[in-house]
Write a protein that holds these residues in place. Structure first.
Motif, PDB file in Angstrom:
ATOM      1  N   SER A 162     -56.241 -32.756  10.074  1.00  0.00           N
ATOM      2  CA  SER A 162     -55.601 -31.733   9.316  1.00  0.00           C
ATOM      3  C   SER A 162     -56.071 -31.020   8.210  1.00  0.00           C
ATOM      4  N   LYS A 163     -57.040 -31.840   7.464  1.00  0.00           N
ATOM      5  CA  LYS A 163     -57.407 -30.965   6.290  1.00  0.00           C
ATOM      6  C   LYS A 163     -58.546 -30.541   6.698  1.00  0.00           C
ATOM      7  N   ASN A 164     -59.020 -30.211   7.723  1.00  0.00           N
ATOM      8  CA  ASN A 164     -60.537 -29.454   8.253  1.00  0.00           C
ATOM      9  C   ASN A 164     -60.052 -28.040   8.647  1.00  0.00           C
ATOM     10  N   ILE A 165     -59.751 -27.411   7.475  1.00  0.00           N
ATOM     11  CA  ILE A 165     -59.309 -25.995   7.849  1.00  0.00           C
ATOM     12  C   ILE A 165     -60.171 -24.934   8.602  1.00  0.00           C
ATOM     13  N   ALA A 166     -61.478 -25.347   8.436  1.00  0.00           N
ATOM     14  CA  ALA A 166     -62.459 -24.571   9.156  1.00  0.00           C
ATOM     15  C   ALA A 166     -62.652 -24.810  10.515  1.00  0.00           C
TER      16      ALA A 166
END
Length: 111
Positions: free
Chosen positions: A70-74
């Motif tokens: 989830s925190k991997n926006i890229a």
């Protein structure tokens, strides 16, 4: 080794291995994929080019799933730029982590 070749596609740039696309067959017409690129090549459009080309070469696959932490926006932006649609949040255990990580599931229809 042949099983590895059926599930992994190398991403090559200037005769160097810079990443890989993995594939898990879910059923006759559905797969789950993942993409990993060496951080030196992040943000250059290489992931989008590789993923788009990979998807365009698929045969007899109607549905493609992919997920990312989830925190991997890229990674989320990459999947969305390639036409994947967010489906749901879930938690997944990874071999390199002790705890489950929150993830996002995406899907793309390949017609």
């Amino acid at each position: 080794m042949p099983e590895f070749l059926e599930t992994h596609t190398a991403i090559i740039l200037d005769n160097q291995l810079i990443g890989v696309i993995t594939k898990d067959q879910l059923d006759t017409h559905s797969i789950s994929i993942g993409i990993m690129i060496h951080e030196k090549y992040w943000g250059q459009g290489i992931g989008k080019l590789a993923l788009t080309q990979y998807i365009n070469e698929l045969e007899n696959i109607d549905t493609i799933y992919a997920d990312c932490i989830s925190k991997n926006i890229a990674s989320q932006k990459l999947l969305e730029s390639c036409g994947f649609i967010y489906q749901q949040d879930f938690k997944r255990k990874f071999p390199d982590f002790i705890d489950e990580k929150p993830c996002k599931l995406y899907m793309k229809r390949n017609f």
